[in-house]
Each structure stands twice: as structure tokens, then as C-alpha cells.
Write a protein that holds these residues in place. Structure first.
Motif, PDB file in Angstrom:
ATOM      1  N   THR A   1       0.815  -1.208   0.000  1.00  0.00           N
ATOM      2  CA  THR A   1       0.000   0.000   0.000  1.00  0.00           C
ATOM      3  C   THR A   1       0.854   1.265   0.000  1.00  0.00           C
ATOM      4  O   THR A   1       0.345   2.346  -0.274  1.00  0.00           O
ATOM      5  CB  THR A   1      -0.928   0.037   1.231  1.00  0.00           C
ATOM      6  OG1 THR A   1      -0.143  -0.056   2.423  1.00  0.00           O
ATOM      7  CG2 THR A   1      -1.925  -1.115   1.198  1.00  0.00           C
ATOM      8  N   GLU A   2       2.152   1.112   0.285  1.00  0.00           N
ATOM      9  CA  GLU A   2       3.057   2.258   0.314  1.00  0.00           C
ATOM     10  C   GLU A   2       3.977   2.235  -0.906  1.00  0.00           C
ATOM     11  O   GLU A   2       4.269   1.165  -1.454  1.00  0.00           O
ATOM     12  CB  GLU A   2       3.903   2.227   1.595  1.00  0.00           C
ATOM     13  CG  GLU A   2       3.095   2.311   2.887  1.00  0.00           C
ATOM     14  CD  GLU A   2       2.386   3.633   3.057  1.00  0.00           C
ATOM     15  OE1 GLU A   2       2.895   4.642   2.517  1.00  0.00           O
ATOM     16  OE2 GLU A   2       1.331   3.665   3.714  1.00  0.00           O
ATOM     17  N   PRO A   3       4.467   3.398  -1.351  1.00  0.00           N
ATOM     18  CA  PRO A   3       5.398   3.446  -2.486  1.00  0.00           C
ATOM     19  C   PRO A   3       6.668   2.635  -2.197  1.00  0.00           C
ATOM     20  O   PRO A   3       7.097   2.528  -1.045  1.00  0.00           O
ATOM     21  CB  PRO A   3       5.725   4.944  -2.615  1.00  0.00           C
ATOM     22  CG  PRO A   3       4.571   5.640  -1.961  1.00  0.00           C
ATOM     23  CD  PRO A   3       4.128   4.747  -0.842  1.00  0.00           C
ATOM     24  N   PHE A   4       7.256   2.081  -3.237  1.00  0.00           N
ATOM     25  CA  PHE A   4       8.484   1.298  -3.075  1.00  0.00           C
ATOM     26  C   PHE A   4       9.270   1.323  -4.378  1.00  0.00           C
ATOM     27  O   PHE A   4       8.762   1.704  -5.427  1.00  0.00           O
ATOM     28  CB  PHE A   4       8.160  -0.148  -2.670  1.00  0.00           C
ATOM     29  CG  PHE A   4       7.329  -0.898  -3.688  1.00  0.00           C
ATOM     30  CD1 PHE A   4       7.940  -1.647  -4.679  1.00  0.00           C
ATOM     31  CD2 PHE A   4       5.945  -0.837  -3.645  1.00  0.00           C
ATOM     32  CE1 PHE A   4       7.185  -2.325  -5.624  1.00  0.00           C
ATOM     33  CE2 PHE A   4       5.180  -1.515  -4.582  1.00  0.00           C
ATOM     34  CZ  PHE A   4       5.803  -2.261  -5.570  1.00  0.00           C
ATOM     35  N   ASP A   5      10.523   0.896  -4.282  1.00  0.00           N
ATOM     36  CA  ASP A   5      11.428   0.826  -5.434  1.00  0.00           C
ATOM     37  C   ASP A   5      11.409  -0.603  -5.968  1.00  0.00           C
ATOM     38  O   ASP A   5      11.854  -1.527  -5.291  1.00  0.00           O
ATOM     39  CB  ASP A   5      12.841   1.225  -4.995  1.00  0.00           C
ATOM     40  CG  ASP A   5      13.811   1.337  -6.167  1.00  0.00           C
ATOM     41  OD1 ASP A   5      13.774   0.448  -7.054  1.00  0.00           O
ATOM     42  OD2 ASP A   5      14.597   2.289  -6.188  1.00  0.00           O
ATOM     43  N   MET A   6      10.909  -0.793  -7.181  1.00  0.00           N
ATOM     44  CA  MET A   6      10.796  -2.141  -7.739  1.00  0.00           C
ATOM     45  C   MET A   6      12.148  -2.830  -7.864  1.00  0.00           C
ATOM     46  O   MET A   6      12.286  -4.006  -7.549  1.00  0.00           O
ATOM     47  CB  MET A   6      10.106  -2.097  -9.116  1.00  0.00           C
ATOM     48  CG  MET A   6       8.600  -2.108  -9.039  1.00  0.00           C
ATOM     49  SD  MET A   6       7.830  -2.625 -10.599  1.00  0.00           S
ATOM     50  CE  MET A   6       8.197  -1.216 -11.620  1.00  0.00           C
ATOM     51  N   GLN A   7      13.134  -2.094  -8.331  1.00  0.00           N
ATOM     52  CA  GLN A   7      14.449  -2.703  -8.539  1.00  0.00           C
ATOM     53  C   GLN A   7      15.085  -3.090  -7.214  1.00  0.00           C
ATOM     54  O   GLN A   7      15.624  -4.193  -7.068  1.00  0.00           O
ATOM     55  CB  GLN A   7      15.355  -1.743  -9.293  1.00  0.00           C
ATOM     56  CG  GLN A   7      16.716  -2.339  -9.645  1.00  0.00           C
ATOM     57  CD  GLN A   7      17.513  -1.429 -10.557  1.00  0.00           C
ATOM     58  OE1 GLN A   7      17.026  -0.406 -11.030  1.00  0.00           O
ATOM     59  NE2 GLN A   7      18.758  -1.799 -10.826  1.00  0.00           N
TER      60      GLN A   7
ATOM     61  N   PHE B   1      -2.587   2.209  -8.409  1.00  0.00           N
ATOM     62  CA  PHE B   1      -3.589   3.208  -8.784  1.00  0.00           C
ATOM     63  C   PHE B   1      -2.897   4.556  -8.840  1.00  0.00           C
ATOM     64  O   PHE B   1      -2.220   4.954  -7.894  1.00  0.00           O
ATOM     65  CB  PHE B   1      -4.714   3.229  -7.742  1.00  0.00           C
ATOM     66  CG  PHE B   1      -5.791   4.242  -8.011  1.00  0.00           C
ATOM     67  CD1 PHE B   1      -6.754   4.003  -8.981  1.00  0.00           C
ATOM     68  CD2 PHE B   1      -5.842   5.429  -7.293  1.00  0.00           C
ATOM     69  CE1 PHE B   1      -7.748   4.931  -9.229  1.00  0.00           C
ATOM     70  CE2 PHE B   1      -6.837   6.368  -7.539  1.00  0.00           C
ATOM     71  CZ  PHE B   1      -7.794   6.110  -8.511  1.00  0.00           C
ATOM     72  N   GLY B   2      -3.021   5.243  -9.971  1.00  0.00           N
ATOM     73  CA  GLY B   2      -2.342   6.525 -10.092  1.00  0.00           C
ATOM     74  C   GLY B   2      -2.442   7.107 -11.480  1.00  0.00           C
ATOM     75  O   GLY B   2      -3.389   6.839 -12.229  1.00  0.00           O
ATOM     76  N   HIS B   3      -1.408   7.899 -11.839  1.00  0.00           N
ATOM     77  CA  HIS B   3      -1.392   8.607 -13.129  1.00  0.00           C
ATOM     78  C   HIS B   3      -0.785   7.777 -14.253  1.00  0.00           C
ATOM     79  O   HIS B   3      -0.708   8.239 -15.388  1.00  0.00           O
ATOM     80  CB  HIS B   3      -0.599   9.908 -12.996  1.00  0.00           C
ATOM     81  CG  HIS B   3      -1.191  10.880 -12.018  1.00  0.00           C
ATOM     82  ND1 HIS B   3      -2.469  11.369 -12.133  1.00  0.00           N
ATOM     83  CD2 HIS B   3      -0.666  11.436 -10.900  1.00  0.00           C
ATOM     84  CE1 HIS B   3      -2.718  12.205 -11.136  1.00  0.00           C
ATOM     85  NE2 HIS B   3      -1.639  12.262 -10.368  1.00  0.00           N
TER      86      HIS B   3
ATOM     87  N   THR C   1      -6.205   5.256   2.469  1.00  0.00           N
ATOM     88  CA  THR C   1      -5.527   5.612   1.219  1.00  0.00           C
ATOM     89  C   THR C   1      -6.297   6.641   0.393  1.00  0.00           C
ATOM     90  O   THR C   1      -5.768   7.157  -0.586  1.00  0.00           O
ATOM     91  CB  THR C   1      -5.295   4.355   0.365  1.00  0.00           C
ATOM     92  OG1 THR C   1      -6.551   3.689   0.164  1.00  0.00           O
ATOM     93  CG2 THR C   1      -4.313   3.408   1.045  1.00  0.00           C
ATOM     94  N   ARG C   2      -7.543   6.929   0.776  1.00  0.00           N
ATOM     95  CA  ARG C   2      -8.353   7.938   0.075  1.00  0.00           C
ATOM     96  C   ARG C   2      -8.946   8.914   1.091  1.00  0.00           C
ATOM     97  O   ARG C   2     -10.168   8.983   1.261  1.00  0.00           O
ATOM     98  CB  ARG C   2      -9.472   7.262  -0.723  1.00  0.00           C
ATOM     99  CG  ARG C   2      -9.022   6.212  -1.728  1.00  0.00           C
ATOM    100  CD  ARG C   2      -8.339   6.810  -2.941  1.00  0.00           C
ATOM    101  NE  ARG C   2      -7.986   5.758  -3.872  1.00  0.00           N
ATOM    102  CZ  ARG C   2      -8.779   5.326  -4.851  1.00  0.00           C
ATOM    103  NH1 ARG C   2      -9.975   5.866  -5.031  1.00  0.00           N
ATOM    104  NH2 ARG C   2      -8.381   4.352  -5.653  1.00  0.00           N
ATOM    105  N   PRO C   3      -8.107   9.663   1.774  1.00  0.00           N
ATOM    106  CA  PRO C   3      -8.611  10.560   2.830  1.00  0.00           C
ATOM    107  C   PRO C   3      -9.569  11.629   2.320  1.00  0.00           C
ATOM    108  O   PRO C   3     -10.392  12.138   3.080  1.00  0.00           O
ATOM    109  CB  PRO C   3      -7.333  11.173   3.406  1.00  0.00           C
ATOM    110  CG  PRO C   3      -6.321  11.057   2.301  1.00  0.00           C
ATOM    111  CD  PRO C   3      -6.665   9.772   1.609  1.00  0.00           C
TER     112      PRO C   3
END
Length: 295
Positions: free
Chosen positions: A133-139, A149-151, A197-199
């Protein structure tokens, strides 16, 4: 510090076992070593760290404050070594692992139903799916496909659009027996269930109808849409969720839409994958499978 001066895995294992049991003897039994060998490894570790890790009080072993701090670090190191070893053990041509990250409710409601049959077509590809649910670095975290979910933008990655989203309010049928909904603001007579996640979710939904209420941010808060859906089904209030995530309950009559206004989100759901891995067989097979199973 030069690597030759770093602690060995043996000393870390001995320290972790001794700290867990608070006994060199029991640690030695677990590791199939002698008590003196475990004690020597811990002593060498203390010399390297320049801090005492244990102290004896009335013939009992206790962690020092420094030992308690280092125990957490040692466990992280050992867990990472184990995870990396398992990863390499399963890495290969005959049985390859594809690491996938997904939003929890999206993974359960959209992704997993579309994986039926994948194993039969690609028996040598093992899917390893984890919730994020939190951002992370794939590599950095060795993730080879991520659903988000995003742009539609992910650093150093290609993105495939999967579907748009429209959010609707949902509640248990029994909740409608207690409240008459003549306009959207009547929903504030019920409990507005919030999703972390959708405040801004409820605020945006009311604003899209040129309405405002001070209750937009009030109500129990849940980490995932799945938890909010379960709370709505239990009659705890009304949840604002992506309609496709609630479609199963809506079709079964376990949830209803108390006010027929859906807000189309500006963002959408995507699958991202590292751009340098596009020709890797396991990833290419998975991409083709997902593309073939888009609605």
C-alpha cells in the motif's frame, strides 16, 4: 570497516539464538554446537561491536541495552539472507519465480480471479504475490510487476492501463430501513466509513455534486477497501468504494447503493514492470496473460 572485520553469519546466528533463549546452552543445542563455541562466537561479536551484548544477573543471562538494539538489526540481516537464499534457490529456467506487488483489495477482487489457468499454461513460472500500500522501489525490492492506482507513471518502468475507476457509496440493505435518503447529504445521518488511502474520498464525492458537509472526514478509518466493504456489509455505516470492487456484493444483494451518483476518478489502475526486463520470458508471459484477460 573492511569486510574482513565484519561479523560472520555464524556469530549472528549464535547471538540471535542466545538472545532468544537467554541461554548459551539452549542456543548451542538448537545450533548443534557446543556451549563454549556459542559463547566464543558471542564474545568475538562483542569485540567487533565494541559493546557488551549480555550480562549475567544471579546466574541468569540478560540482554544489555546495546544487545537489545543489535538483536533487531541481527534479525533483519538474517531474514534478508534467508529471503535472498530462497529467492536464488527458486531462480532458474525450470522453475522461475515472478515477484508481484498489488494493492490488497484490487489483488483479491480483480487480479486473482484473472490468474485462473495461468499455472497450467506456464507450469514453470511460480507467482509470488504480496500486498503493498506504500510506495516502493521495484528494482531495490526485486519486484517484477506492480499493480497500482495513479497517473500511469512509475520511475524506470513501463505501464499498462488496466481500467478506469468510478466510486459509489455502498451500505447494507438493513441500513436503508433506518434512513430515508432523499439527497446525498442524508448519508451523513449514517456513519461515513473512511479509507486511509483515500482521505479526500467523501469530500470529493460531495464536492462533485456541489455539496459540502463537515462530516466528510468523520468516521471509522480502515486501511483497505476490503475492510471498509466488510464494515459496510456488517451494517457499520456507508463506504465509498470503487464500484468494481463491490460488484460481487452488489450482485448478491449484500450491499446496495443508497444514492445513485458515481464519481469517475481522474486516476486509473495500471500494471508497471521494469523497462529493462521486458524481454525476460517469465515477465513477458505474464504481461501477455494480463493483456489477454482485460475486460
Amino acid at each position: 570497516m573492511r569486510r574482513r572485520n565484519l561479523p560472520s553469519l555464524t556469530s549472528l546466528n549464535c547471538f540471535e539464538a542466545a538472545a532468544r533463549h537467554l541461554s548459551f546452552t539452549r542456543a548451542a543445542d538448537e545450533l548443534s554446537l557446543t556451549q563454549s563455541a556459542v559463547s566464543k562466537q558471542v564474545s568475538q561479536l562483542e569485540v567487533t561491536l565494541q559493546h557488551p551484548l549480555f550480562r549475567r544477573v544471579r546466574k541468569r543471562l540478560h540482554l544489555t541495552p546495546e544487545g537489545a538494539v543489535y538483536l533487531g538489526e541481527a534479525r533483519k540481516i538474517l531474514a534478508q539472507v534467508e529471503m535472498s537464499t530462497r529467492y536464488m534457490q527458486s531462480y532458474g529456467v525450470e522453475a522461475d519465480v515472478l515477484n508481484i506487488a498489488t494493492l490488497p483489495t484490487f489483488g483479491a477482487r480483480w487480479l486473482i480471479p484473472r490468474l485462473n489457468g495461468f499455472r497450467f499454461k506456464y507450469p514453470n513460472i511460480n507467482l509470488n504475490i504480496a500486498n503493498r500500500t506504500e510506495p516502493f522501489d521495484m528494482q531495490k525490492e526485486r519486484i517484477e510487476a506492480a499493480f497500482f492506482f495513479g497517473h500511469g507513471v512509475w520511475p524506470r518502468a513501463e505501464c499498462i492501463k488496466l481500467l478506469d475507476e468510478e466510486v459509489v457509496p455502498v451500505c447494507a440493505p438493513s441500513a436503508m430501513e433506518q434512513t430515508t435518503v432523499r439527497d446525498p447529504l442524508d448519508l451523513t445521518d449514517m456513519v461515513l466509513l473512511q479509507v486511509s488511502t483515500r482521505p479526500e474520498g467523501w469530500h470529493d464525492w460531495f464536492e462533485a455534486q456541489d455539496l459540502y458537509t463537515e462530516h466528510s472526514y468523520h468516521g471509522p478509518r480502515f486501511d483497505t477497501f476490503y475492510m471498509a466493504l466488510r464494515a459496510a456489509r456488517a451494517g457499520c455505516g456507508v463506504a465509498l468504494v470503487p464500484k468494481f470492487l463491490a460488484q460481487e456484493e452488489l450482485d448478491e444483494g449484500k450491499l446496495v447503493i443508497p444514492w445513485q451518483f458515481s464519481l469517475k476518478s481522474q486516476d486509473a489502475y495500471y500494471m508497471a514492470y521494469p523497462e529493462h526486463m521486458v524481454e525476460v520470458y517469465k515477465l513477458r508471459a505474464f504481461i501477455e496473460w494480463i493483456r489477454a484477460h482485460l475486460d
